[in-house]
Scaffold this active site. Sequence first.
Site, PDB file in Angstrom:
ATOM      1  N   LYS A  22      34.718  10.344  33.399  1.00  0.00           N
ATOM      2  CA  LYS A  22      34.520  11.413  32.409  1.00  0.00           C
ATOM      3  C   LYS A  22      34.517  12.787  33.071  1.00  0.00           C
ATOM      4  O   LYS A  22      35.165  13.718  32.596  1.00  0.00           O
ATOM      5  CB  LYS A  22      33.181  11.202  31.679  1.00  0.00           C
ATOM      6  CG  LYS A  22      32.737  12.374  30.838  1.00  0.00           C
ATOM      7  CD  LYS A  22      31.425  12.113  30.138  1.00  0.00           C
ATOM      8  CE  LYS A  22      30.216  12.611  30.874  1.00  0.00           C
ATOM      9  NZ  LYS A  22      30.034  14.078  30.887  1.00  0.00           N
ATOM     10  N   ARG A  92      29.147  19.510  25.892  1.00  0.00           N
ATOM     11  CA  ARG A  92      28.404  20.473  26.719  1.00  0.00           C
ATOM     12  C   ARG A  92      29.287  21.111  27.781  1.00  0.00           C
ATOM     13  O   ARG A  92      29.096  22.243  28.164  1.00  0.00           O
ATOM     14  CB  ARG A  92      27.240  19.794  27.437  1.00  0.00           C
ATOM     15  CG  ARG A  92      26.342  19.016  26.554  1.00  0.00           C
ATOM     16  CD  ARG A  92      25.472  19.895  25.695  1.00  0.00           C
ATOM     17  NE  ARG A  92      24.677  19.061  24.811  1.00  0.00           N
ATOM     18  CZ  ARG A  92      24.133  19.473  23.686  1.00  0.00           C
ATOM     19  NH1 ARG A  92      24.306  20.697  23.280  1.00  0.00           N
ATOM     20  NH2 ARG A  92      23.436  18.657  22.948  1.00  0.00           N
ATOM     21  N   PRO A 122      22.630  27.560  32.333  1.00  0.00           N
ATOM     22  CA  PRO A 122      23.187  28.903  32.459  1.00  0.00           C
ATOM     23  C   PRO A 122      24.621  28.867  32.983  1.00  0.00           C
ATOM     24  O   PRO A 122      25.045  27.873  33.592  1.00  0.00           O
ATOM     25  CB  PRO A 122      22.259  29.588  33.457  1.00  0.00           C
ATOM     26  CG  PRO A 122      21.547  28.503  34.174  1.00  0.00           C
ATOM     27  CD  PRO A 122      21.566  27.289  33.302  1.00  0.00           C
ATOM     28  N   ASP A 124      25.867  31.830  34.601  1.00  0.00           N
ATOM     29  CA  ASP A 124      25.984  33.067  35.385  1.00  0.00           C
ATOM     30  C   ASP A 124      26.910  32.912  36.594  1.00  0.00           C
ATOM     31  O   ASP A 124      27.661  33.830  36.933  1.00  0.00           O
ATOM     32  CB  ASP A 124      24.584  33.537  35.837  1.00  0.00           C
ATOM     33  CG  ASP A 124      23.805  32.450  36.554  1.00  0.00           C
ATOM     34  OD1 ASP A 124      23.750  31.319  36.014  1.00  0.00           O
ATOM     35  OD2 ASP A 124      23.279  32.695  37.646  1.00  0.00           O
ATOM     36  N   ASP A 305      23.147  12.300  38.196  1.00  0.00           N
ATOM     37  CA  ASP A 305      23.620  11.452  37.095  1.00  0.00           C
ATOM     38  C   ASP A 305      23.275   9.973  37.275  1.00  0.00           C
ATOM     39  O   ASP A 305      23.555   9.170  36.382  1.00  0.00           O
ATOM     40  CB  ASP A 305      25.145  11.582  36.950  1.00  0.00           C
ATOM     41  CG  ASP A 305      25.529  12.798  36.127  1.00  0.00           C
ATOM     42  OD1 ASP A 305      24.635  13.479  35.608  1.00  0.00           O
ATOM     43  OD2 ASP A 305      26.741  13.059  36.001  1.00  0.00           O
ATOM     44  N   ILE A 327      18.191  18.975  40.608  1.00  0.00           N
ATOM     45  CA  ILE A 327      19.319  19.683  39.986  1.00  0.00           C
ATOM     46  C   ILE A 327      18.959  20.235  38.610  1.00  0.00           C
ATOM     47  O   ILE A 327      19.212  21.399  38.319  1.00  0.00           O
ATOM     48  CB  ILE A 327      20.557  18.758  39.871  1.00  0.00           C
ATOM     49  CG1 ILE A 327      20.915  18.157  41.238  1.00  0.00           C
ATOM     50  CG2 ILE A 327      21.755  19.505  39.269  1.00  0.00           C
ATOM     51  CD1 ILE A 327      21.380  19.140  42.287  1.00  0.00           C
TER      52      ILE A 327
HETATM   53  C1  UD1 Z   1      26.115  18.597  37.143  1.00  0.00           C
HETATM   54  C2  UD1 Z   1      26.111  17.848  38.463  1.00  0.00           C
HETATM   55  C3  UD1 Z   1      27.348  17.015  38.523  1.00  0.00           C
HETATM   56  C4  UD1 Z   1      27.389  16.128  37.301  1.00  0.00           C
HETATM   57  C5  UD1 Z   1      27.310  16.961  36.023  1.00  0.00           C
HETATM   58  C6  UD1 Z   1      27.257  16.124  34.754  1.00  0.00           C
HETATM   59  C7  UD1 Z   1      25.226  18.627  40.582  1.00  0.00           C
HETATM   60  C8  UD1 Z   1      25.232  19.705  41.614  1.00  0.00           C
HETATM   61  N1  UD1 Z   1      26.059  18.799  39.533  1.00  0.00           N
HETATM   62  O1  UD1 Z   1      27.285  19.398  37.117  1.00  0.00           O
HETATM   63  O2  UD1 Z   1      27.383  16.261  39.705  1.00  0.00           O
HETATM   64  O3  UD1 Z   1      28.546  15.375  37.306  1.00  0.00           O
HETATM   65  O4  UD1 Z   1      26.133  17.737  36.066  1.00  0.00           O
HETATM   66  O5  UD1 Z   1      25.975  15.736  34.417  1.00  0.00           O
HETATM   67  O6  UD1 Z   1      24.525  17.643  40.719  1.00  0.00           O
HETATM   68  N2  UD1 Z   1      23.591  26.530  37.314  1.00  0.00           N
HETATM   69  C9  UD1 Z   1      23.226  27.855  37.189  1.00  0.00           C
HETATM   70  N3  UD1 Z   1      24.188  28.769  36.808  1.00  0.00           N
HETATM   71  C10 UD1 Z   1      25.486  28.409  36.582  1.00  0.00           C
HETATM   72  C11 UD1 Z   1      25.846  27.048  36.725  1.00  0.00           C
HETATM   73  C12 UD1 Z   1      24.863  26.127  37.084  1.00  0.00           C
HETATM   74  O7  UD1 Z   1      22.077  28.204  37.376  1.00  0.00           O
HETATM   75  O8  UD1 Z   1      26.308  29.282  36.257  1.00  0.00           O
HETATM   76  C13 UD1 Z   1      22.553  25.517  37.671  1.00  0.00           C
HETATM   77  C14 UD1 Z   1      22.335  24.532  36.536  1.00  0.00           C
HETATM   78  O9  UD1 Z   1      21.400  25.010  35.612  1.00  0.00           O
HETATM   79  C15 UD1 Z   1      21.851  23.313  37.260  1.00  0.00           C
HETATM   80  C16 UD1 Z   1      22.599  23.373  38.575  1.00  0.00           C
HETATM   81  O10 UD1 Z   1      23.012  24.723  38.732  1.00  0.00           O
HETATM   82  O11 UD1 Z   1      20.479  23.397  37.507  1.00  0.00           O
HETATM   83  C17 UD1 Z   1      23.790  22.423  38.636  1.00  0.00           C
HETATM   84  O12 UD1 Z   1      24.759  22.891  37.794  1.00  0.00           O
HETATM   85  P1  UD1 Z   1      26.274  22.459  37.849  1.00  0.00           P
HETATM   86  O13 UD1 Z   1      26.629  21.795  39.121  1.00  0.00           O
HETATM   87  O14 UD1 Z   1      27.071  23.584  37.344  1.00  0.00           O
HETATM   88  O15 UD1 Z   1      26.205  21.418  36.723  1.00  0.00           O
HETATM   89  P2  UD1 Z   1      27.345  20.683  36.177  1.00  0.00           P
HETATM   90  O16 UD1 Z   1      28.662  21.307  36.406  1.00  0.00           O
HETATM   91  O17 UD1 Z   1      26.954  20.391  34.797  1.00  0.00           O
END
Ligand code: UD1
Length: 417
Positions: A22, A92, A122, A124, A305, A327
């Site tokens: 996915k 999402r 977020p 950002d 995950d 995370i």
């Molecule tokens: C995350 C997981 C990824 C998983 C996916 C689906 C990690 C590092 N990432 O990816 O392995 O496949 O969920 O569930 O384990 N954040 C910010 N600002 C931003 C982007 C992110 O503060 O602009 C923070 C998020 O709030 C979070 C963390 O960074 O606490 C991880 O975010 P990110 O890696 O972007 O999450 P996903 O891409 O959703």
Amino acid sequence: MSVLRINGERELRGSMRVHGAKNSVLPIIAASILASGETVLHNCPNLSDVDAAVKILGHLGCVARREGESVIINSAKMSRCDIPHDLMREMRSSVIFLGAILARTGEAKLSMPGGCELGPRPVDIHLSALRELGAEISEEGGNIICRASKLRGCRLNLNFPSVGATENTMLAAALAEGSTIITNAAREPEIWDLQRYLNSLGVDVRGAGTSTIFVEGTRVKSDASHRVISDRIVASTFMAAAAVTRSDIELTDVIPAHFATVTKTLREMGCRIETGSDNLRIRSNGRLKAVRPIMTEPYPGFPTDVQPQLMATATSAEGTTVFVENIFDNRYRHVEELRRLGADIETAGRVAMVTGVKKLHGAPVKATDLRGGAALIVAALFAEGTTEISELSHIDRGYDNIEQALRSLGADIVRAD
Ligand code: UD1
């Protein structure tokens, strides 16, 4: 309302093929709009999140259809650059379309993704990377509006190796003028798969899998064909299920190197695991043992995950296993549901302490989110008696017909109204 009805305490036996990832297919579907022709994506799992991504493509004026395990996308006639709130809310990770739409049309308008079951999400880091590539970004009435008459390659550092932000930056940089160097990039296997897709479009991207990714902006080819990698989280979920039910199963079409931390943890718990180049066998007998703290980290650390599913496995292990979720802020919502089945779990902030019990007992429970729902399935397979899991829409986002896959291994599980 459908439920999954599971009669626990059945051993799993046999072999099962793991479906496509996915977290790989969604960014690749977004990337397909960079091409102005046809992308054929093979090994595309049948998931509600994939349907949602295909709906977004349709809204943008692209044409997509499924043929068996393949999705065929034609982006030649892309005509819009916005994603309305109702489509954003359905998936999402739809923010991943931002970089691709901006690169293709010079403008993108998306409603803010907002929070989700795992806490605030977020964007950002995504926005600051796109700004560095030359985008002007404003936020108006819950919408993010990005404009760039020309994106220009640059050197940029992400302040956290966010998976989504790394992907968005790669997509925008693919059509930018000049080269981009992304440092502190996420190293997840899905980033590597996105690189492979972009390579097949003729984009010179290198370094995925390390913290530094180079992208040479270019005019992309119009057509591409790509096979999505296998889902390491689904493979880990089935391993957790085999471990807790003291079973012996083989998983095929997997890339064991992509979930080596999970394999290592399950071995420490007492499972015997043999890995081949694209398959593995896991055998579990006797009572599992508690292990050293399981701390979630960006790849190649332990994946967030898989935290809920391994927690479900740890509920049966002898001793206390400590989990630290680094995370996401709100990723213990499954704990309350696992407790309903008789699990002994204490939480304090980011820490959860799981003391193994000899038995769980079936009960009605609710999937709180995608992987939390998978954890309930794992626990229910171990529990004595019948468990009914509701709120299946969460589980259907990431598992392609999980009940059939588990039934083929001997589990007693049905979907009922
Ligand atoms: C995350 C997981 C990824 C998983 C996916 C689906 C990690 C590092 N990432 O990816 O392995 O496949 O969920 O569930 O384990 N954040 C910010 N600002 C931003 C982007 C992110 O503060 O602009 C923070 C998020 O709030 C979070 C963390 O960074 O606490 C991880 O975010 P990110 O890696 O972007 O999450 P996903 O891409 O959703």
